[in-house]
Design a protein around this motif. Structure first.
Motif, PDB file in Angstrom:
ATOM      1  N   PHE A  37       0.830  -1.207   0.000  1.00  0.00           N
ATOM      2  CA  PHE A  37       0.000   0.000   0.000  1.00  0.00           C
ATOM      3  C   PHE A  37       0.863   1.254   0.000  1.00  0.00           C
ATOM      4  CE2 PHE A  37      -1.834   3.276   2.843  1.00  0.00           C
ATOM      5  CZ  PHE A  37      -2.874   3.710   2.027  1.00  0.00           C
ATOM      6  N   TYR A  78      -2.273   1.842  -5.795  1.00  0.00           N
ATOM      7  CA  TYR A  78      -3.300   1.590  -6.806  1.00  0.00           C
ATOM      8  C   TYR A  78      -2.983   0.372  -7.673  1.00  0.00           C
ATOM      9  CZ  TYR A  78      -4.351   6.362  -5.432  1.00  0.00           C
ATOM     10  OH  TYR A  78      -4.631   7.495  -4.689  1.00  0.00           O
ATOM     11  N   THR A 130      -1.264  -4.896  -4.932  1.00  0.00           N
ATOM     12  CA  THR A 130      -1.701  -4.298  -3.660  1.00  0.00           C
ATOM     13  C   THR A 130      -3.143  -4.661  -3.367  1.00  0.00           C
ATOM     14  OG1 THR A 130      -0.170  -2.444  -3.913  1.00  0.00           O
ATOM     15  CG2 THR A 130      -2.027  -2.132  -2.420  1.00  0.00           C
ATOM     16  N   ALA A 131      -3.986  -4.611  -4.376  1.00  0.00           N
ATOM     17  CA  ALA A 131      -5.396  -4.953  -4.188  1.00  0.00           C
ATOM     18  C   ALA A 131      -5.551  -6.384  -3.691  1.00  0.00           C
ATOM     19  CB  ALA A 131      -6.154  -4.769  -5.506  1.00  0.00           C
ATOM     20  N   ALA A 150      -8.392  -0.013  -4.897  1.00  0.00           N
ATOM     21  CA  ALA A 150      -7.244  -0.174  -5.789  1.00  0.00           C
ATOM     22  C   ALA A 150      -7.656  -0.783  -7.121  1.00  0.00           C
ATOM     23  CB  ALA A 150      -6.186  -1.047  -5.123  1.00  0.00           C
ATOM     24  N   GLN A 157     -11.036   6.036  -3.398  1.00  0.00           N
ATOM     25  CA  GLN A 157      -9.960   5.781  -2.448  1.00  0.00           C
ATOM     26  C   GLN A 157     -10.170   6.510  -1.128  1.00  0.00           C
ATOM     27  OE1 GLN A 157      -6.695   3.798  -1.336  1.00  0.00           O
ATOM     28  NE2 GLN A 157      -7.019   3.819  -3.529  1.00  0.00           N
TER      29      GLN A 157
END
Length: 403
Positions: free
Chosen positions: A235, A240, A244-245, A294, A300
């Protein structure tokens, strides 16, 4: 031999300076409510004070680094002497630490025309002092178990410094400094919250002869903490990204599984306990919604407020209300007004998340801000006498009772 309790009792000045949690928790609550009020004014386009950052950057900084630094100070100055068996900071040295925090808040609030390095130095003063205090206590007491706390505190201070640097070059509200500061605090919640939530729950359930108790820390918890740390690192580096998601979604599900093992549903009759579980659930849900954001499935900003207002706000309010009662010698049970504070903050988090989803519904932002002020302003009002009066001592038993 002088003990922690005796050191506090020997202080003959104001009770507010007899223990670290007293001044810092009180001023944290006052600041949280006041700063939100300032933010509402700034949103109208008026600029009554020469704040050191852009209005949005100031709002983010006032909570993540301003409010949180006071809560962390109050927690560490109270908990570390218990961890190490060494003497607490009381009296005028404690007043000096509070003064450093107040200087930092003043610098960021009215330092718009000051040199940037002066504002940063004043704002970082308390963090540097806390790191020095924590390092001294850990190394002198050989309390190696809490070295990760020292490391996370150092990261938090570095993040604040980065925020100041980024704010001079452009908006810092989505920069490395903010993300690193959030990550450090969220990891502290996962680490320390993972100790205190099941521990307090176990104590409460054991007194009621519950048949099922929270699962003790094991390798599975270690694995969840490792995944949490990796997800937070991703993160910070690439908020994004698809990786990470995935990591955040996995971290959220893993932490939901972790908190489900702590038997929180059995504590629904005691707000002082279930609120800890609710805050940890917010940590897990924050990972899920940040992971979804993300992937462009939601905004966000609204997603991050599940972490900021939900996980961080609710966990700190829970710890402040509980620790203040315990160290003041009062029963560990939440009154209905205190339970209402918890519900107000949960409502503030929900309203802020919905405001991110329902763009243009400004009333949701005002509702969220109002509930936030109610929660923390209410805390300051209700806990003012608890935090400013001497600790209540138990009455000696009568002679007719057995020893």
């Amino acid at each position: 031999m002088t003990t922690t309790a005796r050191q506090s009792r020997e202080w003959t000045g104001p009770a507010l300076l007899s223990y670290g949690f007293r001044p810092f928790f009180l001023f944290a609550g006052i600041w949280a409510a006041f700063a939100m009020g300032v933010w509402i004014v700034l949103l109208t386009g008026r600029d009554p004070l020469p704040v050191a950052f852009t209005p949005t950057d100031w709002h983010v900084h006032a909570f993540v680094f301003g409010y949180l630094s006071a809560v962390i100070a109050g927690f560490l100055l109270t908990a570390v002497p218990n961890w190490t068996g060494r003497l607490p900071v009381v009296g005028w040295p404690l007043a000096g630490l509070l003064g450093l925090w107040l200087l930092g808040r003043l610098a960021v609030l009215i330092g718009g025309g000051w040199p940037a390095w002066v504002v940063a130095a004043l704002d970082l003063g308390l963090s540097v002092a806390l790191i020095a205090f924590l390092a001294r206590e850990i190394f002198s007491g050989r309390n190696w178990r809490n070295l990760p706390v020292l490391g996370l505190m150092a990261l938090f201070a570095v993040a604040n410094g980065l925020f100041h640097m980024e704010a001079q070059q452009g908006p810092a509200q989505d920069g490395y400094g903010l993300r690193l500061g959030l990550a450090a605090v969220l990891m502290l919640i996962a680490l320390i919250g993972g100790r205190i939530v099941p521990s307090f729950t176990r104590n409460w359930l054991a007194k009621r002869n519950a048949s099922r108790l929270p699962v003790a820390f094991n390798r599975a918890d270690g694995a969840v903490l490792a995944l949490t740390g990796v997800a937070l690192l991703a993160f910070v580096i690439a908020p994004y990204g698809a990786v990470t998601a995935i990591l955040c979604l996995g971290g959220g599900l893993a932490n939901l599984w972790r908190v489900a093992r702590w038997q929180g549903w059995q504590t629904r009759s005691e707000p002082l306990v279930w609120v800890l579980h609710a805050a940890y659930v917010m940590l897990a849900l924050g990972f899920v919604v940040v992971g979804a954001s993300a992937l462009d499935l939601m905004p966000q900003s609204g997603a991050r407020h599940v972490w900021m207002a939900g996980a961080i706000g609710l966990m700190t309010l829970a710890v402040m209300t509980r620790a203040s009662l315990g160290h003041a010698g009062l029963p560990l049970t939440a009154s209905r007004p205190v339970a209402a504070l918890y519900l107000a903050l949960i409502g503030a988090t929900a309203a802020r998340l919905l405001a991110g989803l329902a763009l243009g519904q400004v009333w949701l932002l005002h509702l969220s801000a109002s509930l936030w002020i109610l929660a923390f302003g209410g805390f300051a009002l209700i806990y003012w006498p608890i935090l400013t009066r001497p600790k209540r001592t138990a009455k000696p038993a009568s002679r007719a009772q057995p020893a």
